[in-house]
Scaffold this motif. Structure first.
Motif, mmCIF file in Angstrom:
data_model
loop_
_atom_site.group_PDB
_atom_site.id
_atom_site.type_symbol
_atom_site.label_atom_id
_atom_site.label_comp_id
_atom_site.label_asym_id
_atom_site.label_seq_id
_atom_site.Cartn_x
_atom_site.Cartn_y
_atom_site.Cartn_z
ATOM 1 N N LYS A 71 8.688 -20.333 3.707
ATOM 2 C CA LYS A 71 7.993 -21.249 2.801
ATOM 3 C C LYS A 71 6.479 -21.162 2.962
ATOM 4 O O LYS A 71 5.726 -21.467 2.036
ATOM 5 N N HIS A 72 6.042 -20.759 4.154
ATOM 6 C CA HIS A 72 4.603 -20.717 4.442
ATOM 7 C C HIS A 72 4.048 -19.305 4.534
ATOM 8 O O HIS A 72 2.837 -19.117 4.447
ATOM 9 N N VAL A 73 4.920 -18.320 4.722
ATOM 10 C CA VAL A 73 4.457 -16.936 4.901
ATOM 11 C C VAL A 73 5.165 -16.026 3.912
ATOM 12 O O VAL A 73 6.394 -15.988 3.839
ATOM 13 N N GLU A 74 4.378 -15.287 3.142
ATOM 14 C CA GLU A 74 4.909 -14.336 2.161
ATOM 15 C C GLU A 74 4.505 -12.928 2.582
ATOM 16 O O GLU A 74 3.330 -12.673 2.870
ATOM 17 N N VAL A 75 5.465 -12.014 2.610
ATOM 18 C CA VAL A 75 5.198 -10.638 3.039
ATOM 19 C C VAL A 75 5.743 -9.668 2.001
ATOM 20 O O VAL A 75 6.893 -9.792 1.575
ATOM 21 N N LYS A 76 4.923 -8.716 1.587
ATOM 22 C CA LYS A 76 5.360 -7.692 0.640
ATOM 23 C C LYS A 76 5.008 -6.303 1.178
ATOM 24 O O LYS A 76 3.972 -6.132 1.822
ATOM 25 N N PHE A 77 5.882 -5.349 0.886
ATOM 26 C CA PHE A 77 5.653 -3.969 1.323
ATOM 27 C C PHE A 77 5.114 -3.136 0.174
ATOM 28 O O PHE A 77 5.578 -3.242 -0.966
ATOM 29 N N PHE A 78 4.121 -2.280 0.479
ATOM 30 C CA PHE A 78 3.538 -1.389 -0.518
ATOM 31 C C PHE A 78 3.413 0.013 0.063
ATOM 32 O O PHE A 78 3.075 0.190 1.238
ATOM 33 N N GLU A 79 3.667 1.006 -0.779
ATOM 34 C CA GLU A 79 3.598 2.392 -0.324
ATOM 35 C C GLU A 79 2.170 2.892 -0.233
ATOM 36 O O GLU A 79 1.872 3.810 0.541
ATOM 37 N N THR A 80 1.270 2.303 -1.022
ATOM 38 C CA THR A 80 -0.123 2.747 -1.015
ATOM 39 C C THR A 80 -1.063 1.544 -0.995
ATOM 40 O O THR A 80 -0.686 0.430 -1.388
ATOM 41 N N ALA A 81 -2.301 1.793 -0.585
ATOM 42 C CA ALA A 81 -3.311 0.739 -0.565
ATOM 43 C C ALA A 81 -3.630 0.259 -1.976
ATOM 44 O O ALA A 81 -3.851 -0.934 -2.206
ATOM 45 N N ASN A 82 -3.643 1.176 -2.954
ATOM 46 C CA ASN A 82 -3.960 0.787 -4.332
ATOM 47 C C ASN A 82 -2.944 -0.215 -4.874
ATOM 48 O O ASN A 82 -3.310 -1.155 -5.595
ATOM 49 N N GLN A 83 -1.660 -0.002 -4.557
ATOM 50 C CA GLN A 83 -0.640 -0.952 -4.990
ATOM 51 C C GLN A 83 -0.873 -2.319 -4.341
ATOM 52 O O GLN A 83 -0.736 -3.354 -4.995
ATOM 53 N N ALA A 84 -1.219 -2.313 -3.072
ATOM 54 C CA ALA A 84 -1.460 -3.569 -2.360
ATOM 55 C C ALA A 84 -2.673 -4.290 -2.903
ATOM 56 O O ALA A 84 -2.674 -5.520 -3.045
ATOM 57 N N ILE A 85 -3.712 -3.542 -3.232
ATOM 58 C CA ILE A 85 -4.958 -4.144 -3.732
ATOM 59 C C ILE A 85 -4.703 -4.919 -5.021
ATOM 60 O O ILE A 85 -5.250 -6.006 -5.227
ATOM 61 N N ALA A 86 -3.864 -4.367 -5.899
ATOM 62 C CA ALA A 86 -3.557 -5.062 -7.158
ATOM 63 C C ALA A 86 -2.931 -6.425 -6.869
ATOM 64 O O ALA A 86 -3.282 -7.435 -7.501
ATOM 65 N N TRP A 87 -2.000 -6.485 -5.932
ATOM 66 C CA TRP A 87 -1.350 -7.754 -5.568
ATOM 67 C C TRP A 87 -2.332 -8.686 -4.877
ATOM 68 O O TRP A 87 -2.330 -9.901 -5.139
#
Length: 271
Positions: free
Chosen positions: A106-122
């Protein structure tokens, strides 16, 4: 009457600065009640003196020139976030029974991304919804973890700037610089970052009061440990099993298949 001194960080403190403090303490410890508050973990790099000041006050305690007290629990973050951080750094560090995996999520959200560019968008999306983004400090002359996220620098804070500060909602990232050893402890690969990345990450994560979001980038081992151990509440007996899974190509291929299927579903929805 008493004096109070708080050390938000140890950036810029060196041995010569501490010598001034030592002289003042020697002159005043008998006549003045002085309270020093500090956190040696907020020493971000080799030029900071967290360990030095820790040793200094420990010495005064041994010499009966003062008393040293230690907080057993963090009072900065909420209990769920600090429990998550503690277990992230040591997978065997189970939270209290009242802090369940569902409560952590409820307090911590974690997402996996293959590249930095994908992570930056999120991460940009999260910033637009009220999250404060914190990045580790970039290096001036050598490659650093920060480099891949430099386009966020104009809308993000850095670890040093957030020392002593807090925000209701924080977002940051964990990249391939980190790994777990065989005992389930978070480690950092040798690199050329200006500060200690593990200390910077600790500062970044513990700035959050209410919500913490983490983009795990190019590091499926860390993501798997978070999902399998921290969020699923697996016990100590499962930790080594989780670490070994990270080296099992067949197991990782199954996860890759699931991720690719999920990507297709999301892509079809967007189209």
């Amino acid at each position: 009457m008493y004096l109070h001194k708080k050390f938000d960080s140890f950036y810029g403190y060196d041995d010569s600065t501490l010598n001034v403090l030592r002289k003042w303490i020697e002159l005043n410890y008998k006549s003045k009640l002085t309270i020093f508050c500090y956190d040696s973990q907020q020493a971000l790099g080799p030029k900071d003196c967290g360990n030095l000041i820790d040793s200094m006050f420990e010495g005064y305690s041994k010499d009966k020139k003062g008393e040293r007290f230690e907080l057993k629990e963090s009072i900065r973050s909420n209990p769920e976030i600090i429990a998550f951080v503690n277990r992230l750094y040591d997978l065997s560090n189970s939270p209290k029974k009242n802090i369940t995996p569902d409560l952590l999520k409820k307090h911590v959200e974690v997402k996996f991304f293959e590249t930095a560019n994908q992570a930056i968008a999120w991460m940009k999306y999260k910033i637009n919804t009220g999250y404060t983004c914190i990045l580790p400090t970039g290096g001036k002359y050598k490659p650093a973890s920060w480099d891949k996220f430099s386009e966020l620098s104009s809308i993000a804070a850095n670890s040093h700037g957030m020392l002593g500060e807090e925000s209701n909602k924080i977002i940051t990232y964990i990249d391939e610089s980190y790994y777990y050893d065989n005992n389930g402890k978070l480690c950092v690969k040798n690199g050329t970052n200006y500060y200690y990345l593990d200390n910077e990450l600790y500062v970044n994560l513990t700035r959050a009061r209410d919500n913490l979001a983490i983009a795990v980038v190019e590091n499926f081992d860390i993501y798997l440990a978070i999902i399998d151990v921290i969020f699923n509440g697996n016990g100590n007996n499962d930790i080594n099993n989780t670490i070994s899974k990270c080296n099992d190509i067949n197991y990782l291929n199954k996860w890759e298949e699931l991720i690719n299927k999920r990507k297709k579903v999301i892509s079809n929805k967007n189209n």
